[in-house]
Enzyme design. Structure first.
Site: not given
Ligand code: F6P
Length: 542
Positions: A206, A212, A267-268, A353, A384, A504
């Site tokens: 987003k 990452e 995002g979620r 979240e 199990h 972060k």
């Molecule tokens: O971990 C926090 C967060 O902002 C989530 O809410 C989101 O889905 C994820 O990081 C990834 O964010 P982005 O889509 O901006 O890379």
């Protein structure tokens, strides 16, 4: 808004709880032979049996009263109208617009957003068809056979879960992989057996700034350029899904190959936005439209069904009941479907979240427990492993058991075995095994205390016809609105996530301390300093 505990319905629920907290499901079922039919509701292709919950008709009435006093329906309507109910970020919350049909108007700041949603869906469909048909070629002229989605959190969990869920309707000639973790092992594993000339990366973020994702995207770029020998390869092997056009351009992806979405999609809550591009390539635009249809059917149900027949409202209220009155800490999600293996992980982000908050919309401590811990594994695997604790442990763990009447595989004889376990587990958890029953079965006396199952362990059973794209859409929307209902009761902002920021920021400070070739001047606490020093000393083998 007043604290939930200050409402008449909450107070009434508190004294009601004291009266019925020890009431056993055995008795509730014995007293009302039609309980199993009465405490059930249906909507958007899903059947919810909530009769095996520790509730009476009075409990349901009081919970519905609580929903009224907390303005659940009003807040729902404000969300669907595009009001900025994410107050800490001053944003509308409009994942429901992602599946709105053409012609419906939903305005944000005076602008109807539905035409833009459909423009992106059309662009996704065109692109998906080009990839699926082989018309979209890689740099060397080979067709694309592998798609790797790089993204994390909401830009990963939904696509990965949906691909696993719908793999039987996916293009089996193609390979789909999902890289989220910044651990290099994730990227290395996802690419080690793939031909770069046949591999397309979808960089899903987003913000397009997430550490990452950007690290993995840069590695992917190097992998493609090195293996295919030209910077020009990037244009044929990378597309982006983002709200941040400037960063996409900066990365080197032509914005013609960018699929946009909007700040009003959390995002979620984004798996049915352009974040679903890998899903659409996998299952095709027709099936994707079915998926959206399922979401929409549950949206309609949430908006129109009376609260007492409203699946997400009922499930949200039951969560509040166990979380706030019984003091249950967790909810187990047990899909009896191997394809839904990643559904609990998906729901962890969606629920935790969203509702892992400690202040209300006025910024005051909420004063009650909020979001429960969500976890789970597919049935029958979990049986199990950890079900023992649910059956005989000392903790109350309400569970959602999700099953389907028709199987996906041709091995139909497996399905009755699978589904017998759904029904058996719900039955065993509710009714248990008494000492008298054990005695009648001839169990030796000395074993009795160990073999007794107290029962009275609550479950919801969600039953659907078959795990199709449409069913998956309804199921996800069911949980989205269930989470919404809980958030409305607690009066929290279910749509921000400030808690993830601090870690972060601290990681960004620590990165140069790990990377520096000279001994850094560490100013953390003594524990963090010692850990960093030890890591620096021992990592030389890297
Ligand atoms: O971990 C926090 C967060 O902002 C989530 O809410 C989101 O889905 C994820 O990081 C990834 O964010 P982005 O889509 O901006 O890379």
């Amino acid at each position: 808004m007043a604290r939930p505990t200050d409402t008449p319905a909450w107070r009434a629920l508190q004294s009601h709880y004291e009266k019925i907290k020890d009431l056993h499901l055995r008795r509730l079922f014995a007293e009302d032979p039609s309980r199993g039919q009465k405490l059930a509701a249906e909507g958007a292709g899903l059947y919810l049996d909530y009769s095996k919950n520790r509730i009476t008709a009075e409990t349901v009435g009081l919970l519905l009263q609580l929903a009224k006093e907390r303005g659940v329906a009003e807040r729902r309507d404000a969300m669907f109208r595009g009001e900025k109910i994410n107050i800490t970020e001053k944003r509308a919350v409009l994942h429901v617009a992602l599946r709105a049909p053409k012609g419906v108007e939903i305005r944000v700041d005076g602008k109807d957003v539905v035409p833009e949603v459909h423009a992106v869906l059309d662009k996704m469909a065109q692109f998906s068809n080009r990839v699926r048909s082989g018309e979209w070629k890689g740099h060397t002229g080979k067709r694309i056979r592998n798609v790797i989605n790089i993204g994390i959190g909401g830009s990963y969990l939904g696509p990965e879960m949906a691909y696993a869920a719908l793999r039987d309707v996916s293009d089996r000639a193609m390979t789909f992989r999902f890289v989220a973790n910044v651990d290099g092992a994730a990227f290395a594993e996802a690419t080690h057996d793939l031909d770069p000339a046949e591999t397309l990366f979808i960089i899903s973020s987003k913000t397009f700034t997430t550490l990452e994702t950007m690290t993995n995207a840069a590695t992917a770029r190097r992998w493609i350029v090195e293996k295919l020998g030209s910077d020009a390869a990037v244009a044929r092997h990378f597309v982006a899904v983002s709200t941040n056009e400037a960063e996409v351009r900066k990365f080197g992806i032509d914005t013609a190959n960018m699929f946009g979405f909007w700040d009003w999609v959390g995002g979620r809550y984004s798996m049915d936005s352009a974040i679903g591009l890998s899903t659409m390539i996998a299952i095709g635009p027709e099936n994707y439209r079915e998926l959206l249809g399922g979401f929409r059917a549950m949206d309609e149900h949430f908006c129109t069904a009376p609260l007492e027949k409203n699946l997400p409202v009922l499930m949200g209220l039951l969560t509040v009941w166990y979380n706030n009155f019984f003091g249950a800490q967790t909810i187990g999600i047990m899909p009896y479907s191997d394809n839904l293996r990643r559904f609990p992980a998906y729901l962890q982000q969606l629920q935790m979240e969203s509702n892992g908050k400690h202040v209300d919309l006025d910024g005051n401590h909420v004063g009650v427990q909020t979001g429960p811990i969500i976890w789970g594994e597919p049935g029958t695997d979990g049986q199990h492993s950890f079900y023992q604790l649910i059956h005989q442990g000392t903790k109350l763990i309400p569970c959602d058991l999700i099953g389907f009447c028709r199987p996906l595989s041709a091995l139909k004889e497996h399905h009755d075995l699978l589904m017998s376990n759904v029904f058996a587990q719900a039955e065993a958890l509710a009714f248990g095994k008494t000492p008298e029953e054990l005695k009648a079965e001839g169990s030796p006396d000395f074993q009795t205390p160990f073999r007794v199952c107290e029962g009275n362990r609550p479950t919801n059973v969600i039953l659907a016809d078959k795990l199709t794209p449409r069913t998956l859409g309804s199921l996800v929307a069911l949980y989205e609105h269930n989470v919404f209902t809980q958030g409305a009761i607690w009066d929290i902002d279910s749509f921000d996530q400030w808690g993830v920021e601090l870690g972060k920021v601290l990681a960004k400070r620590i990165i140069p301390e790990l990377e520096s070739s000279s001994e850094p001047d560490l100013k953390h606490d003594s524990s963090t300093n010692a850990l960093i020093r030890r890591y620096r000393r021992l990592r030389s083998g890297r």
